[in-house]
Design a protein around this motif. Structure first.
Motif: not given
Length: 298
Positions: A194-200
């Protein structure tokens, strides 16, 4: 109607108690009874042999007036701070690397955990050879052509304590790594996705999300490593023997020397009680927080 317990019911109830009772007796005598005995000796005027008089806190006053004890406490503080900081940092770093599903992960875990299978006596003896200027690193590097290279920390009072840190970190990093890796494997991977989807980025995810979630693992590692550092007797004895001089003197080696070499049993008992109180100051809050958390969970 109340049923009379059968022989089988009685055996089922009493057999575990019968089996455990010898262990409980050994623990009571070998731990708690000797703690009480040591506390009594620390309040007496005992020297070469135990005396069962009462002198109050006189031995504790003499203990804290001894320069060698102050040196031991200072060394323990330096050792504990460096030992905890380096071991936790390396253990967490290695755990994060292994958490990336690298190849030969099982082999690497075994390599990092192998030092934990060794006793501190073996570790101290091995590192004594490695750090010996005439046998170890310095000699190897000199023979390779770097004749000006000097690594004689173990013989220099101002650096000897760092040799103890090096050996302790080498042995305990794998333990910290295992605790952190278990904590990482217990975190839901959907959080990372989920954090990777947000660009983190991955480093950002670990620093801001994953590492803060490892609080229980951090607490366990800090408590257990602190306990190891306080009772670090065999490692110091095998590696430096408390020297050069008193450069690597620890409370544990001070207690041994005072009791068995300098015939100051009362002071030795007082130093042992100080170590016990230090361990209790670390363990009791940890146990309290764990019990409180379990009660809240139920």
């Amino acid at each position: 109607m109340h049923r009379t317990p059968s022989l089988k019911d009685k055996l089922t109830r009493w057999l575990p108690r019968i089996v455990l009772s010898p262990s409980l007796v050994v623990v009571f005598v070998g731990v708690y009874l000797f703690i009480a005995w040591t506390a009594g000796i620390s309040l007496s005027s005992s020297k070469m042999v135990p005396r069962f008089d009462f002198v109050g806190l006189e031995q504790y006053a003499r203990l804290w007036a001894t320069p060698r004890w102050e040196t031991a406490v200072a060394n323990l503080f330096i050792f504990t701070v460096l030992f905890l900081a380096i071991t936790i940092a390396l253990g967490l770093f290695i755990a994060i690397l292994l958490d990336q599903q690298v190849r030969a992960e099982g082999f690497l875990r075994a390599v990092y955990l192998y030092p934990m299978a060794l006793s501190f006596i073996v570790t101290g003896t091995a590192w004594k050879w490695i750090l010996n200027p005439e046998l170890g690193v310095q000699k190897v590097v000199n023979e390779l052509g770097w004749t000006g290279f000097v690594f004689d920390w173990i013989t220099r009072p101002e650096y000897a304590i760092y040799c103890v840190v090096i050996a302790a970190v080498w042995q305990s990093t794998g333990f910290a790594m295992a605790i952190f890796l278990a904590g990482l494997r217990g975190i839901d991977t959907s959080i990372i996705k989920a954090a990777q989807i947000e660009g983190a980025t991955l480093p950002r995810i670990y620093m801001s999300i994953i590492v803060p979630m490892l609080r229980p693992a951090f607490l366990s590692v800090v408590v257990l490593l602190s306990y190891i550092s306080i009772k670090s007797f065999d490692l110091v004895l095998a590696l430096t023997g408390g020297g050069p001089g008193s450069a690597t003197e620890m409370p544990s080696t001070f207690m041994f020397s005072a009791t068995f070499k300098r015939n100051q049993m009362g002071i030795g008992a007082a130093s042992a009680m100080m170590m016990l109180m230090t361990v209790a100051a670390i363990i009791v809050p940890y146990l309290y927080s764990e019990l409180k958390e379990n009660r809240n969970a139920h």
